[in-house]
Motif scaffolding. Structure first.
Motif, mmCIF file in Angstrom:
data_model
loop_
_atom_site.group_PDB
_atom_site.id
_atom_site.type_symbol
_atom_site.label_atom_id
_atom_site.label_comp_id
_atom_site.label_asym_id
_atom_site.label_seq_id
_atom_site.Cartn_x
_atom_site.Cartn_y
_atom_site.Cartn_z
ATOM 1 N N MET A 1 0.805 -1.216 0.000
ATOM 2 C CA MET A 1 0.000 0.000 0.000
ATOM 3 C C MET A 1 0.841 1.270 0.000
ATOM 4 N N LYS A 2 2.052 1.185 0.489
ATOM 5 C CA LYS A 2 3.019 2.290 0.427
ATOM 6 C C LYS A 2 2.490 3.578 1.067
ATOM 7 N N THR A 3 1.766 3.471 2.159
ATOM 8 C CA THR A 3 1.283 4.686 2.821
ATOM 9 C C THR A 3 2.294 5.119 3.885
ATOM 10 N N PRO A 4 2.277 6.402 4.267
ATOM 11 C CA PRO A 4 3.162 6.875 5.342
ATOM 12 C C PRO A 4 2.503 6.755 6.712
ATOM 13 N N ASP B 1 0.865 10.030 10.897
ATOM 14 C CA ASP B 1 1.648 10.321 9.700
ATOM 15 C C ASP B 1 3.117 10.291 10.120
ATOM 16 N N LYS B 2 3.835 9.256 9.706
ATOM 17 C CA LYS B 2 5.216 9.063 10.159
ATOM 18 C C LYS B 2 6.156 10.157 9.652
ATOM 19 N N ARG B 3 5.751 10.914 8.657
ATOM 20 C CA ARG B 3 6.605 11.982 8.140
ATOM 21 C C ARG B 3 6.636 13.176 9.083
ATOM 22 N N THR B 4 5.502 13.445 9.721
ATOM 23 C CA THR B 4 5.408 14.631 10.586
ATOM 24 C C THR B 4 5.002 14.295 12.008
ATOM 25 N N GLN B 5 4.731 12.987 12.271
ATOM 26 C CA GLN B 5 4.245 12.535 13.582
ATOM 27 C C GLN B 5 2.911 13.199 13.942
ATOM 28 N N THR B 6 2.137 13.509 12.928
ATOM 29 C CA THR B 6 0.828 14.124 13.145
ATOM 30 C C THR B 6 -0.238 13.044 13.308
ATOM 31 N N PRO B 7 -1.033 13.100 14.389
ATOM 32 C CA PRO B 7 -2.122 12.128 14.539
ATOM 33 C C PRO B 7 -3.287 12.463 13.622
ATOM 34 N N LEU B 8 -3.809 11.458 12.945
ATOM 35 C CA LEU B 8 -4.912 11.635 12.003
ATOM 36 C C LEU B 8 -5.998 10.608 12.289
ATOM 37 N N SER B 9 -7.164 10.866 11.770
ATOM 38 C CA SER B 9 -8.244 9.884 11.785
ATOM 39 C C SER B 9 -8.284 9.188 10.433
ATOM 40 N N HIS B 10 -8.893 8.006 10.405
ATOM 41 C CA HIS B 10 -9.054 7.318 9.115
ATOM 42 C C HIS B 10 -9.911 8.150 8.163
ATOM 43 N N ARG B 11 -10.680 9.094 8.693
ATOM 44 C CA ARG B 11 -11.501 9.959 7.847
ATOM 45 C C ARG B 11 -10.695 11.082 7.202
ATOM 46 N N ASP B 12 -9.441 11.212 7.608
ATOM 47 C CA ASP B 12 -8.576 12.236 7.023
ATOM 48 C C ASP B 12 -7.775 11.708 5.836
ATOM 49 N N GLY C 1 -7.473 8.519 2.463
ATOM 50 C CA GLY C 1 -8.289 7.869 1.443
ATOM 51 C C GLY C 1 -9.135 6.744 2.011
ATOM 52 N N ILE C 2 -10.330 6.544 1.416
ATOM 53 C CA ILE C 2 -11.266 5.541 1.923
ATOM 54 C C ILE C 2 -10.741 4.121 1.752
ATOM 55 N N GLY C 3 -9.784 3.934 0.844
ATOM 56 C CA GLY C 3 -9.246 2.592 0.615
ATOM 57 C C GLY C 3 -8.683 1.968 1.875
ATOM 58 N N ILE C 4 -8.073 2.782 2.757
ATOM 59 C CA ILE C 4 -7.491 2.253 3.994
ATOM 60 C C ILE C 4 -8.574 1.672 4.884
ATOM 61 N N SER C 5 -9.661 2.430 5.081
ATOM 62 C CA SER C 5 -10.726 1.949 5.966
ATOM 63 C C SER C 5 -11.439 0.738 5.381
ATOM 64 N N GLN C 6 -11.429 0.584 4.048
ATOM 65 C CA GLN C 6 -12.112 -0.549 3.432
ATOM 66 C C GLN C 6 -11.261 -1.814 3.409
ATOM 67 N N VAL C 7 -9.935 -1.663 3.352
ATOM 68 C CA VAL C 7 -9.081 -2.847 3.314
ATOM 69 C C VAL C 7 -8.767 -3.369 4.716
ATOM 70 N N ILE C 8 -8.862 -2.518 5.722
ATOM 71 C CA ILE C 8 -8.500 -2.943 7.083
ATOM 72 C C ILE C 8 -9.332 -4.130 7.560
ATOM 73 N N HIS D 1 -6.639 -0.366 -5.575
ATOM 74 C CA HIS D 1 -5.936 -0.288 -6.858
ATOM 75 C C HIS D 1 -5.717 -1.713 -7.378
ATOM 76 N N PRO D 2 -5.739 -1.928 -8.705
ATOM 77 C CA PRO D 2 -5.549 -3.283 -9.257
ATOM 78 C C PRO D 2 -4.309 -4.002 -8.740
#
Length: 635
Positions: free
Chosen positions: A351-354, A489-500, A502-509, A533-534
């Motif tokens: 998935m290559k997400t940060p 977000d490992k780049r900035t150590q900012t806490p985020l919600s899954h709503r912040d 793409g929806i793909g993360i919440s659907q694949v989890i 993604h394919p």
């Protein structure tokens, strides 16, 4: 009229760990899109394809109905199944029976491998015969029909139950109108019936007293006993058999001395043991089917999209399992699964997400206010005591500074009695003490030689990192704790919600959690590829392979439109055949995968098996050019 029960079980085996699944496949007829009987083989990986509205979902929905009956005391006239939640509304028997024809029964036919049936908890008097007989059988089949009761038309009950061995009938049972029971109609012509009779008679010497009955005499006694034999339907299948004995017959089964036995008595005893063997076989099959289908975990096509703050979301709602809401709860409480999901989310080849899932602890305002005040008070007190210890040697001026410090602390609201130690120590201050306080603009002329020690003490007394760790550990170990799941977000150590994100993360989890958290489960998933993604759809194949063929031994039934998912699995089959598997990938062979194609027909949908060879190639082409749209678009 007294009854004889046949209790084959020694112990309750409901908590046993599943070995190999005894169910190799099932058939379904007269259910939703299916009219004629359709066969669905069950492999570790079963993929179900077909056009929209072709009847693919009917395969999974039939299992959801069976699961609901097994886990809800035989409820069959069901609208919303427990496992299906809001994703599946069957509408009751009148809706899910094919063409809404309530006069027709629905039939499940389960194929079982006798080698994988559990005989360990059977009484030896029954298991010894059955074990040897079942070694000669390649396939056992259990047929279950449900439909309207013949008397109480609105009641949906089990109408009949049949056991077959290698497609030859072993026994047949039919409904008792108005009751949730079946009567044993007859024993069939399967070879194991005659083998069982021969085995029982073979254990009695021909010269013994009383003399053994002939085969014909025993068969007649069995026939008479079968006519008086019934069984309650537990959930979806009958349980142990019960035989009604006439009062004048019962004495033959309670003779105390062998010398009192007659040939007639021995015949009835042997007939009773024979029916006991059938009762044991029914219970073994009952346990195998109910245990396997009872493990069903369903994930629907519409995955739950939790609110921003998961800790405060409603839990255990009707769609908790089918919508994947349970997955977030697993991530919150299971560190190992969370680490595996994080690895997949951050993998450069996947998935290559940060982003990384982490758990944070929330505390109430009142709890924080109380804890912080008491801890700040104690820290200031301890710090002041240390100041006094190290302030000796600076005479009256340093004493004035200490007095000023105490006065400043008192004005913050800290009680005087907390500083009685300070007053005592202050009186001992002399001209040889050190100061911890360093002021940029100060009228005091402290010796330069004291500065290194002053800095050391200040650093020691103000180790913010260590102090914060101690405070966090102490405060979170007391009072009410609320744990929340966040994406960092490992780049900035900012806490985020899954709503912040793409929806793909919440659907694949929920897919990943189902694969990583479940073991020995029958997992049915509709459209696992949604919002992916394919390339990720193909990579998801490795997750299913690991979960099915690795230590967890899950069985997957995937209703999907994804060609990429299948291509990823076929690639691993080809690599297995060529001995080119990448490190860490499990081998995949044709017996591990079943590909099905559901095709709509005017008379009812048809399930076609699409076999794969050892190289991971389809043996025959897709019906109707399925999956050729890409070529059509190009040319």
């Amino acid at each position: 009229m007294p009854k004889k029960n046949y209790p084959p079980r020694k112990t309750d085996s409901s908590a046993k760990k599943k070995a190999n699944s005894p169910i190799t496949g099932f058939r379904i007829s007269n259910f939703k899109a299916f009219a004629d009987t359709q066969y669905i083989p069950i492999r570790p990986l079963t993929l179900i394809y077909g056009a929209n509205s072709s009847g693919k979902s009917s395969v999974l929905h039939s299992l959801l109905l069976a699961h609901h009956a097994i886990t809800n005391e035989g409820e069959l006239d069901v609208y919303r199944t427990e496992a299906g939640g809001d994703s599946v509304d069957l509408g009751g028997f009148g809706q899910y029976v094919h063409k809404r024809d309530r006069t027709k029964p629905i039939e499940w036919i389960f194929d079982l491998d006798p080698k994988h049936l559990n005989l360990q908890d059977i009484e030896p008097i029954y298991s010894n015969h059955l074990e040897s007989l079942l070694k000669t059988v390649n396939k056992l089949t259990a047929r279950i029909q449900i439909g309207s009761d013949r008397v109480e038309r609105r009641q949906i009950r089990v109408r009949s139950f049949i056991i077959e061995a290698d497609d030859r009938e072993v026994l047949r049972m039919s409904e008792i109108p108005g009751r949730n029971s079946l009567t044993l109609n007859n024993t069939g012509d399967a070879p194991i019936i005659n083998q069982l009779i021969d085995a029982m008679l073979g254990r009695i010497e021909s010269t013994s007293k009383p003399s053994p009955p002939s085969v014909q005499e025993l068969q007649k006694a069995i026939y008479e006993l079968v006519r008086k034999t019934t069984a309650q339907v537990s959930c979806l299948l009958p349980t142990q058999l019960e035989t009604r004995n006439h009062d004048d017959d019962d004495h033959s089964l309670t003779v105390n001395r062998k010398s009192d036995l007659t040939t007639g008595d021995l015949t009835l005893i042997l007939a009773s043991l024979f029916v006991g063997q059938l009762s044991t076989l029914i219970e073994i099959i009952n346990d195998a089917i109910e245990d396997e289908i009872g493990r069903l975990q369903y994930l629907g096509p519409f995955r739950t999209y939790p609110p921003r703050h998961f800790a405060f979301s409603g839990q255990q709602d009707p769609n908790w399992n089918a919508g994947g809401g349970y997955a977030w709860d697993v991530l919150l409480n299971n560190t190992e699964v969370r680490q595996k999901v994080n690895a997949w989310l951050g993998d450069s080849n996947r998935m290559k997400t940060p982003y990384e899932l982490r758990v944070r602890t929330l505390l109430s305002d009142s709890h924080l206010e109380h804890e912080l005040y008491s801890r700040l008070t104690k820290s200031l007190h301890d710090f002041t005591v240390e100041l006094v210890f190290h302030a000796a040697g600076f005479g009256e001026e340093i004493q004035k500074e200490i007095e000023r410090l105490i006065a400043d602390l008192e004005t913050t609201g800290i009680a005087n009695n907390q500083f009685w130690q300070i007053y005592i120590l202050k009186s001992a201050v002399d001209s040889n003490s050190y100061s911890l306080m360093r002021y940029a603009s100060s009228d005091l002329d402290y010796p330069n030689r004291s500065l290194p020690e002053i800095e050391h003490i200040v650093s020691m007394m103000t180790d913010i990192e260590s102090l914060s760790e101690i405070w966090v550990e102490d405060m979170t170990s007391k009072g009410d704790r609320i744990s929340d799941l966040v994406l960092i977000d490992k780049r900035t150590q900012t806490p985020l919600s899954h709503r912040d994100v793409g929806i793909g993360i919440s659907q694949v989890i929920p897919i990943l959690v189902s694969c990583y958290a479940l073991s020995d489960a029958l997992v049915a998933i509709e459209q696992p590829e949604i919002h992916l993604h394919p390339k990720l759809q193909a990579e998801l194949g490795d997750v299913f392979i690991e979960s099915a063929l690795g230590k967890q031994k899950n069985t997957f039934m995937l209703e999907t439109h994804s060609e990429h998912l299948l291509l990823g699995i076929m690639r691993r089959m080809r690599e297995t055949f060529n001995n080119e598997l990448p490190e860490g990938c499990l081998p995949v062979r044709p017996e591990d995968v079943s590909v099905l194609f559901v095709e709509a027909d005017s008379e009812g949908s048809i399930v076609r098996e699409m076999p794969l060879n050892k190289r991971g190639e389809l043996v025959k082409a897709w019906p109707g050019g399925f999956f050729e749209e890409e070529l059509d678009e190009i040319f």
